[in-house]
Design an enzyme around this catalytic site. Structure first.
Site, PDB file in Angstrom:
ATOM      1  N   HIS A 113      28.940  40.059  69.917  1.00  0.00           N
ATOM      2  CA  HIS A 113      27.581  40.654  69.280  1.00  0.00           C
ATOM      3  C   HIS A 113      26.306  40.845  69.850  1.00  0.00           C
ATOM      4  CE1 HIS A 113      27.353  39.233  65.151  1.00  0.00           C
ATOM      5  NE2 HIS A 113      26.077  39.777  65.567  1.00  0.00           N
ATOM      6  N   ASP A 144      34.112  37.296  67.461  1.00  0.00           N
ATOM      7  CA  ASP A 144      33.155  37.570  68.446  1.00  0.00           C
ATOM      8  C   ASP A 144      31.980  36.235  68.670  1.00  0.00           C
ATOM      9  OD1 ASP A 144      30.443  38.475  67.051  1.00  0.00           O
ATOM     10  OD2 ASP A 144      30.595  38.003  65.733  1.00  0.00           O
ATOM     11  N   SER A 225      22.694  35.346  63.036  1.00  0.00           N
ATOM     12  CA  SER A 225      24.373  35.802  64.087  1.00  0.00           C
ATOM     13  C   SER A 225      24.350  34.547  64.995  1.00  0.00           C
ATOM     14  CB  SER A 225      24.337  36.761  63.864  1.00  0.00           C
ATOM     15  OG  SER A 225      24.950  38.114  62.898  1.00  0.00           O
ATOM     16  N   GLY A 278      48.580  37.480  77.607  1.00  0.00           N
ATOM     17  CA  GLY A 278      49.162  39.451  77.668  1.00  0.00           C
ATOM     18  C   GLY A 278      49.663  39.799  76.255  1.00  0.00           C
TER      19      GLY A 278
END
Length: 370
Positions: A113, A144, A225, A278
């Site tokens: 992010h 993330d 972050s 998948g």
């Protein structure tokens, strides 16, 4: 008859004896005072020595931090040299965040992010103030994490710890750039206050789940972050990722072991081509958020099989539970991810599947994740 008068001699003898006693007492008194002084000096020296040793130990204890901060970078989506502390939501508007150098030739681990999608670009600021253009070479939105590459060598980088070998109450340090670059490489201290945490993340009316997180009470502010969570050896145990804003003293980091296979491939081959099965799958830690009626004690519950993925031709269906891959037991979704990261597109893996209480096996040729 002759009588000798002995009284004078006896008197002199008594005087001499008295003088000897007085001198002896005086010497004893002096020696006692000197002894007490020596004890005082001895105690003072010991305390002084202890203080010096303590100071030296404290100095040694911070050495690993001084070394670690050299491997922390600032990341921005917009080239920004001005102050950002007074800009409202600067970490969002400027795309400010942190990153951790994990190789000497410029691979940097951060949050997805912070840097965005694969093939996007960003600006990376090193500890010495140098700014480089960064290219995002890998991302995984579900955990993330992202990896950025800058074109340079000889960088200070952090050694990777074994994040499976951590314990509650272990001492840790979070390093990053809270608020903006004015407070770059801020260090906060705390402990590991929880392990194997699962969080439901709400974003734009979409829900996702982050698993196996390390919980810490080390302060993690906005802008931290992508920064480092290190142990007392200065080794990287996790990437700071999420902070619960509704509760003080609760922060989270993604364990480093999850992406070690990727870093190792980048070091060995200079590239990483991601294989994939998948499917959308969940483990026992996430299932309660979705459907409390599903009974699963271990393995990965297949919630969806992608219509264009490699699993479609293997005969697997929604509701199947993957219990093993190549004979290795799978307890958590991240166990499956970590194993697939060690494979290449085109490799074949053998899955053990549980369906309606019975076990089946299936061979699946891994696809290439674009």
């Amino acid at each position: 008859m002759y009588y000798e008068d002995r009284k004078p001699k006896r008197g002199i003898f008594l005087i001499y004896l008295l003088m000897v006693v007085i001198i002896g007492l005086f010497l004893i008194l002096i020696l006692k005072i000197d002894g007490n002084t020596a004890n005082i000096n001895s105690n003072y020296d010991v305390n002084k020595l202890s203080s010096e040793i303590k100071k030296e130990d404290e100095k040694k204890d911070t050495t690993f931090i001084q070394k670690a901060v050299k491997g922390i970078v600032g990341i921005s989506k917009i080239k920004q040299n001005d102050s950002s502390i007074f800009m409202e939501n600067s970490e969002i508007k400027l795309g400010l965040g942190s990153g951790v150098i994990v190789t000497e030739n410029g691979y940097i681990l951060t949050n997805q992010h912070v840097v965005g999608e694969k093939y996007s670009t960003c600006y990376v600021t090193l500890e010495n103030g140098e700014i480089f253009n960064g290219n995002v070479v890998w991302t995984d939105k579900n955990i993330d994490l992202a990896i950025v590459k800058i074109s340079t060598t000889g960088l200070n980088y952090l050694q990777l710890a074994d994040s499976d070998n951590i314990n509650l109450a272990d001492e840790v340090y979070a390093i990053g750039n809270p608020i903006g670059f004015e407070f770059q490489r801020t260090v906060t201290k705390g402990i590991i206050s929880g392990i194997n945490r699962t969080l439901k993340i709400e974003n734009d009316k979409e829900s996702s789940y982050m698993e196996d997180l390390i919980q810490t009470d080390a302060t993690i502010n906005e802008g931290n972050s992508g920064g480092a969570l290190i142990n007392t050896n200065g080794e990287l145990i996790g990437i700071n990722s999420v902070k619960i804003t509704d509760a003080e003293g609760i922060g989270f980091a993604v364990p480093i072991n999850l992406v070690k296979p990727i870093i190792e491939k980048l070091i060995a081959d200079g590239k990483f081509e991601e294989a994939y099965l998948g499917i959308y799958g969940y483990d026992k830690n996430v299932i309660p958020y979705l459907n409390s009626n599903i009974d699963i004690n271990s393995g990965i519950y297949i919630a969806k099989v992608l219509y264009d993925g490699p699993m479609l031709g293997a005969g697997l269906i929604e509701g199947d539970i993957i219990t093993k891959i190549d004979g290795n037991s799978i307890e958590k979704m991240n166990d499956l991810k970590k194993y697939i990261y060690t494979k290449n597109p085109g490799d074949t893996v053998n899955l053990t599947i549980r369906r309606n209480g019975k076990d089946y096996t299936a061979d699946v040729k891994l696809g290439r994740k674009i």
